[in-house]
Each structure stands twice: as structure tokens, then as C-alpha cells.
Write a protein that holds these residues in place. Structure first.
Motif, mmCIF file in Angstrom:
data_model
loop_
_atom_site.group_PDB
_atom_site.id
_atom_site.type_symbol
_atom_site.label_atom_id
_atom_site.label_comp_id
_atom_site.label_asym_id
_atom_site.label_seq_id
_atom_site.Cartn_x
_atom_site.Cartn_y
_atom_site.Cartn_z
ATOM 1 N N VAL B 30 0.815 -1.204 0.000
ATOM 2 C CA VAL B 30 0.000 0.000 0.000
ATOM 3 C C VAL B 30 0.853 1.260 0.000
ATOM 4 C CG1 VAL B 30 -1.588 1.316 1.468
ATOM 5 C CG2 VAL B 30 -1.992 -1.114 1.062
ATOM 6 N N SER B 31 1.935 1.215 0.763
ATOM 7 C CA SER B 31 2.751 2.424 0.939
ATOM 8 C C SER B 31 3.916 2.448 -0.026
ATOM 9 C CB SER B 31 3.281 2.485 2.370
ATOM 10 O OG SER B 31 2.202 2.594 3.277
ATOM 11 N N PHE B 49 3.345 7.937 -0.493
ATOM 12 C CA PHE B 49 1.991 7.643 -0.970
ATOM 13 C C PHE B 49 1.394 6.511 -0.146
ATOM 14 C CE2 PHE B 49 1.657 9.968 -4.973
ATOM 15 C CZ PHE B 49 2.984 10.249 -5.261
ATOM 16 N N GLN B 50 0.124 6.648 0.127
ATOM 17 C CA GLN B 50 -0.643 5.507 0.625
ATOM 18 C C GLN B 50 -1.707 5.257 -0.431
ATOM 19 O OE1 GLN B 50 -1.620 5.660 4.753
ATOM 20 N NE2 GLN B 50 -3.231 4.138 4.585
ATOM 21 N N ARG B 69 1.075 8.718 -8.380
ATOM 22 C CA ARG B 69 0.805 7.276 -8.295
ATOM 23 C C ARG B 69 -0.692 7.111 -8.578
ATOM 24 N NH1 ARG B 69 1.194 3.282 -2.985
ATOM 25 N NH2 ARG B 69 1.694 1.362 -4.131
ATOM 26 N N PRO B 70 -1.090 7.364 -9.803
ATOM 27 C CA PRO B 70 -2.509 7.557 -10.125
ATOM 28 C C PRO B 70 -3.409 6.359 -9.840
ATOM 29 C CG PRO B 70 -1.169 7.460 -12.113
ATOM 30 C CD PRO B 70 -0.225 7.530 -10.964
ATOM 31 N N GLU B 71 -2.908 5.144 -9.951
ATOM 32 C CA GLU B 71 -3.754 3.968 -9.742
ATOM 33 C C GLU B 71 -3.331 3.188 -8.510
ATOM 34 O OE1 GLU B 71 -3.740 1.842 -13.414
ATOM 35 O OE2 GLU B 71 -4.767 3.448 -14.504
ATOM 36 N N GLY B 72 -2.493 3.799 -7.693
ATOM 37 C CA GLY B 72 -2.117 3.141 -6.446
ATOM 38 C C GLY B 72 -1.102 2.034 -6.600
ATOM 39 N N ALA B 93 10.860 2.834 -2.465
ATOM 40 C CA ALA B 93 10.632 1.730 -1.540
ATOM 41 C C ALA B 93 9.137 1.503 -1.402
ATOM 42 C CB ALA B 93 11.237 2.030 -0.176
ATOM 43 N N SER B 94 8.752 0.243 -1.310
ATOM 44 C CA SER B 94 7.362 -0.040 -0.988
ATOM 45 C C SER B 94 7.323 -0.788 0.340
ATOM 46 C CB SER B 94 6.644 -0.812 -2.092
ATOM 47 O OG SER B 94 7.122 -2.132 -2.220
#
Lengths: 116, 115
Positions: B30-31, B49-50, B69-72, B93-94
Motif C-alpha cells: 500500500v505504501s 503515498f498511501q 501514483r494515479p492507480e495506487g 521503496a514499498s
């Protein structure tokens, strides 16, 4: 300003020695303290991490010691090997509920060389 | 793939040129974070981003830097009118959170050189 201060900048030990890297912080909102290892051309990789409710954590040859009152923590590498030669970064993260989620504040890094 | 993928690995830009750096995070994370790592320094936070929401962009050094990050999932860091001081490795990093620990996975980064 640097929120996490790391020392030494570089370190040379012989194989089998125990390098120790130290970090200090000021922000009492920090709640999570990981150590990362980085090889040239690669991104940092998580080695080991600690929360403030314990004073020591050991995983394999890597140990974190944490002193909450002094706001200091350190990494010890037992029986170091030439393959451990890399740059090591300490980091600290605020509480998960802060606006920055859990963005990491990194130290400047320690370049470790383990000689055969 | 199993890891965080960043492209291109290397980018040389002429001063004043616009660049776009791509990050493919681990599926389901998610992040997503962007960091800037200058030579011989630790990574410095840029933005977070979340899913598709940019919750913190306080680390972006100037309004020439823009992230989306338009679509997550996939994220792009764009730098307009590049300057020499933008030369650095840009790390993505995610992350997941399992209730106890934060699992960050970094990509290998994009090394940007502005000439």
C-alpha cells in the motif's frame, strides 16, 4: 538538519572481529529503529530492527543494543566476514500515525571493510 | 516480480531537461516512498503515498519535483528543468505494516547525472 547522527564514518576490521556502529537521535517521537546494509549499485536492505520497548535484539550475527534514556542505539556484527563489507545505515521512524506514515530518517552511513 | 523495480537504472540529462523516473512496487504494498541519495550520504525522504494518495511531500526540494501514483501501484517521479544539484540516486521503496514491524523493500535506484 540531520535527525540521526551516525559514527564512525568508516571502519576497518579483521575477519572475525566485532565492528560496532553507533547512532544517536533527539526526536522522542521516533518509535522504530532499523539498520540497513547497502552494497554498491544496490538499494538498502533491511538487516535488523528494534522498537524502544526492548534493550537488545539479536538476529544471527547481528545485534542491536538500544538505550532509550540516552537516545542511542548501536549495531554489533559478530564474527565479521569479508562478505559483510558494505555501507551500513541506521535509521529512525516516527510513530505510524504521524503524517509521514513511517518515513525513515537515515544516518549518513558507515563504510565497513572486513579484511581477510 | 518479487522486488521493487526501478527504471531506468541510469539517466544522463542535460541541464534544463525534464526527466521521469519510474517505480514498480511489490504487488499489494500500500505504501510507497521516494528517497534521494547523494553520493556518500544516507537516503533522504522525498515523498510518501498511501495507495494513490500523496500523504506527505514535505521532502521534495523544490516545485520542480513532482510525484504521482494515479492507480495506487506504479509511481513516477518527475523532475522538471533539471539542475546539477539534482544529480543523485533516486530510490523507491514499498512497504507493508503487519501490526508489529514495517517491511520496507528498496529498489536498486535510478542514478541521475545532470551535465
Amino acid at each position: 538538519q540531520q535527525q540521526v547522527k551516525q559514527s564512525p564514518q568508516s571502519l576497518i576490521v579483521q575477519k572475525g572481529g566485532i565492528p560496532i556502529i553507533n547512532c544517536a537521535y533527539e526526536n522522542t517521537a521516533f518509535d522504530y529503529f532499523p539498520w540497513y546494509q547497502q552494497f554498491p549499485g544496490k538499494g538498502p536492505a533491511l538487516l535488523i530492527a528494534i522498537r524502544p520497548d526492548v534493550s537488545e535484539k539479536k538476529e544471527g550475527r547481528f545485534t542491536i543494543s538500544f538505550n532509550k534514556s540516552a537516545k542511542q542505539f548501536s549495531l554489533h556484527i559478530m564474527d565479521s566476514q569479508p562478505g559483510d563489507s558494505a555501507t551500513y545505515f541506521c535509521a529512525a521512524s516516527p510513530d505510524l500515525n504521524s503524517n509521514s506514515g513511517y518515513a525513515l530518517n537515515f544516518g549518513k552511513g558507515t563504510s565497513l571493510l572486513v579484511t581477510p | 516480480g518479487a522486488g521493487v523495480s526501478q527504471s531506468p537504472r541510469y539517466k544522463v540529462a542535460k541541464r534544463g531537461q525534464d526527466v521521469a523516473l519510474r517505480c514498480d512496487p511489490i504487488s499489494g504494498h500500500v505504501s510507497l516512498f521516494w528517497y534521494q541519495q547523494a553520493l556518500g550520504q544516507g537516503p533522504e525522504f522525498l515523498t510518501y503515498f498511501q495507495n494513490e494518495a500523496q500523504l506527505d511531500k514535505s521532502g521534495l526540494p523544490s516545485d520542480r519535483f513532482f510525484a504521482e501514483r494515479p492507480e495506487g501501484s506504479v509511481s513516477t517521479l518527475k523532475i522538471q528543468r533539471t539542475q546539477q544539484e539534482d544529480s543523485a540516486v533516486y530510490l523507491c521503496a514499498s512497504s507493508f505494516f503487519n501490526g508489529e514491524s514495517y517491511g520496507y523493500t528498496f529498489g536498486s535506484g535510478t542514478r541521475l547525472t545532470v551535465v
